[in-house]
Design an enzyme around this catalytic site. Structure first.
Site, mmCIF file in Angstrom:
data_model
loop_
_atom_site.group_PDB
_atom_site.id
_atom_site.type_symbol
_atom_site.label_atom_id
_atom_site.label_comp_id
_atom_site.label_asym_id
_atom_site.label_seq_id
_atom_site.Cartn_x
_atom_site.Cartn_y
_atom_site.Cartn_z
ATOM 1 N N HIS A 206 0.979 -1.159 0.037
ATOM 2 C CA HIS A 206 0.056 0.003 -0.024
ATOM 3 C C HIS A 206 0.881 0.976 -0.046
ATOM 4 O O HIS A 206 1.978 0.974 0.648
ATOM 5 C CB HIS A 206 -0.905 -0.132 1.335
ATOM 6 C CG HIS A 206 -1.840 0.687 1.389
ATOM 7 N ND1 HIS A 206 -1.536 2.418 1.733
ATOM 8 C CD2 HIS A 206 -3.385 0.860 1.519
ATOM 9 C CE1 HIS A 206 -2.862 2.933 1.895
ATOM 10 N NE2 HIS A 206 -3.858 2.196 1.517
ATOM 11 N N ASP B 170 2.967 -4.526 8.049
ATOM 12 C CA ASP B 170 1.909 -3.714 7.936
ATOM 13 C C ASP B 170 0.504 -4.574 8.094
ATOM 14 O O ASP B 170 0.336 -5.397 7.036
ATOM 15 C CB ASP B 170 1.708 -2.933 6.755
ATOM 16 C CG ASP B 170 0.626 -2.287 6.181
ATOM 17 O OD1 ASP B 170 -0.241 -2.496 6.978
ATOM 18 O OD2 ASP B 170 0.592 -1.797 5.019
ATOM 19 N N GLN C 20 -4.602 -5.142 6.829
ATOM 20 C CA GLN C 20 -5.346 -5.966 6.168
ATOM 21 C C GLN C 20 -5.625 -7.313 7.111
ATOM 22 O O GLN C 20 -6.489 -8.110 7.376
ATOM 23 C CB GLN C 20 -5.278 -6.312 4.760
ATOM 24 C CG GLN C 20 -5.648 -5.115 3.846
ATOM 25 C CD GLN C 20 -6.843 -4.622 3.879
ATOM 26 O OE1 GLN C 20 -8.060 -5.358 4.100
ATOM 27 N NE2 GLN C 20 -7.348 -3.389 3.806
ATOM 28 N N LYS D 150 -10.625 -0.426 10.805
ATOM 29 C CA LYS D 150 -10.624 -1.601 9.737
ATOM 30 C C LYS D 150 -11.331 -2.655 10.498
ATOM 31 O O LYS D 150 -11.783 -3.926 10.061
ATOM 32 C CB LYS D 150 -9.613 -2.037 8.728
ATOM 33 C CG LYS D 150 -9.174 -0.933 7.901
ATOM 34 C CD LYS D 150 -8.137 -1.257 7.099
ATOM 35 C CE LYS D 150 -7.505 -0.196 6.368
ATOM 36 N NZ LYS D 150 -8.020 0.385 5.373
ATOM 37 N N CYS E 123 -4.716 2.627 -3.646
ATOM 38 C CA CYS E 123 -3.757 2.982 -2.987
ATOM 39 C C CYS E 123 -2.262 2.070 -3.111
ATOM 40 O O CYS E 123 -1.602 1.844 -2.385
ATOM 41 C CB CYS E 123 -3.690 3.168 -1.467
ATOM 42 S SG CYS E 123 -4.937 4.607 -1.097
HETATM 43 N N1 PLP Z 1 -1.765 -0.713 4.549
HETATM 44 C C1 PLP Z 1 -2.808 -1.517 3.950
HETATM 45 C C2 PLP Z 1 -2.449 -2.803 3.671
HETATM 46 C C3 PLP Z 1 -3.956 -1.087 4.046
HETATM 47 O O1 PLP Z 1 -4.869 -1.645 3.123
HETATM 48 C C4 PLP Z 1 -4.359 0.471 4.230
HETATM 49 C C5 PLP Z 1 -5.930 0.763 4.271
HETATM 50 O O2 PLP Z 1 -6.420 0.685 3.311
HETATM 51 C C6 PLP Z 1 -3.430 1.052 4.756
HETATM 52 C C7 PLP Z 1 -2.104 0.537 5.145
HETATM 53 C C8 PLP Z 1 -3.591 2.629 5.491
HETATM 54 O O3 PLP Z 1 -4.417 2.430 6.525
HETATM 55 P P1 PLP Z 1 -5.094 3.694 6.970
HETATM 56 O O4 PLP Z 1 -5.717 4.540 5.985
HETATM 57 O O5 PLP Z 1 -6.082 3.170 8.068
HETATM 58 O O6 PLP Z 1 -4.058 4.520 7.683
#
Ligand code: PLP
Length: 399
Positions: free
Chosen positions: A115, A192, A195, A218, A355
């Protein structure tokens, strides 16, 4: 899961809603909404500052939330849980603090499926510190090329930062393997888990990861709350990220000393209600159990994939072993046209690059459609989605 929609008022208030975008943000159960309402009505005050009862109560509710997170992810101690705004802030915090330990020529390894949140902060570190970024390739089945990692790991690598589960491919990465290869040269590992935490039971101690981040929103908690987990020793070695109230020990006009973790990383008034809401969201999840959530989400995902693959022209970008995240394109049809048609039918999916622009470039597609499942989705949601998708394709093709 069957009958779980009853715990989520959004479904009562939006009849016919088919919500398949929980990977972007999940809906909130009544228990979390009520907990926030109760807190603001009955117990609200700033924490760790007042000597009056309300502040004591709010402080202990905040501390209890930290302990719930600690138990939920199997951390060694609540002080290893740093409350942040979300995954993005957690990674930025670490990128900012960790970069002070880096020298020109050091390497950071990411993967091709990250992401933007786990890419752009490291690009900035690379620019400022002359650090080299490398990427674990993704293979055609959606898994990462662990052999590449084995061949490219060296004592120049200071950090390996990868998603536990990609928000496009939906496959759980082999975290144990990543940790063992990275630790063999002393590189730290950041996962990270934005998900991953939605679909799998995660135990940071068993996985032996050094850092992990995720977002509350989430997993059925409010927005504005997230978590950075770090091993005590490593969090202590890092400099603070932001400076201000509550993170300081002693302050004079020309210098300051800082508190120990977790306060050292929580400058200013933290997201108190968000943290408490996250604690209640964890209680909600624990009532069902992550094992059951994982199992049922896997079943619903493979049902969805089998239905999708029966439709002419559908190509999966996600892995056929995905869990909870299903991404696809339809030959000759714009993903935005599909998403717009579905939106008119009250079916909420995500359309775009999610993203993950470089990954879409690699796949050679402009955009894709993504379904992401929550605890409240069931087979009938998927049946409606498939029915409307087939209609969308025939309407758009004009047949
Ligand atoms: N990393 C992953 C794999 C994600 O799916 C997301 C959000 O969709 C993020 C990071 C970023 O999360 P946030 O927007 O809650 O900071």
């Amino acid at each position: 899961m069957e009958n779980i929609k009853q715990f989520f008022p959004i479904f009562d208030n939006n009849k016919g809603l088919i919500f398949l975008d929980s990977g972007a943000s999940a809906q909130k159960p009544l228990s979390v909404i009520n907990a926030l309402d109760d807190f603001y009505k009955n117990d609200y005050a700033n924490i760790h500052r007042g000597i009056y009862k309300l502040s004591d109560v709010a402080s202990s509710m905040y501390d209890i939330a930290r302990k719930k997170v600690c138990d939920f992810i199997g951390a060694g101690s609540p002080s290893e849980i740093i409350f942040t705004k979300g995954t993005t802030e957690g990674i930025n915090l670490l990128a900012s603090s960790f970069s002070s330990l880096l020298n020109a020529g050091d390497e950071i390894i990411l993967s091709e499926v990250e992401h933007h949140s786990n890419l752009v902060p490291w690009q900035q570190v690379a620019l400022k510190k002359n650090v080299v970024l490398k990427f674990i390739p993704v293979l055609s089945d959606g898994s990462l090329d662990y052999e590449w990692l084995r061949e490219n790991i060296s004592d120049r690598v200071k950090l390996v930062s990868v998603s536990g589960q990609s928000n496009v491919i939906g496959l759980k990465n082999d975290i144990e393997k990543i940790v063992s290869i990275s630790h063999s040269v002393g590189a730290k590992v950041l996962i990270d888990a934005a998900q991953l935490i939605c679909h799998y039971k995660v135990n940071v101690s068993e996985l032996d990861v050094d850092f992990m981040v995720f977002s509350g929103h989430k997993i059925y908690a409010p927005t504005g709350i997230g978590v950075l987990y770090g091993k005590t020793q490593f969090l202590r070695e890092l400099p603070p990220y932001q400076f201000g109230g509550d993170m300081v020990d002693r302050v004079s006009y020309d210098k300051a000393t800082f508190k120990d973790i977790p306060e050292k990383f929580e400058a200013g008034t933290p997201p108190i209600a968000g943290a408490i809401g996250l604690g209640f969201a964890i209680d909600f999840i624990n009532e069902f159990g992550m094992d059951k959530i994982e199992r049922e989400s896997l079943e619903l995902t493979s049902y969805t994939i089998s239905q999708l693959l029966q439709i002419d022209g559908v190509k999966l970008l996600s892995s056929s072993d995905a869990n909870g995240v299903i991404t696809f394109v339809v030959d000759g049809i714009s993903s935005f046209d599909i998403g717009s048609y579905l939106a008119m039918k009250n079916v909420c999916v995500r359309v775009g690059k999610h993203c993950s622009e470089p990954l879409h470039l690699k796949f050679g597609v402009e955009s894709s459609v993504r379904l992401s499942l929550g605890i409240y989705n069931d087979k009938s949601d998927i049946d409606t989605f498939i029915f409307e998708l087939k209609k969308a394709i025939s309407v758009i093709k004009g047949v």
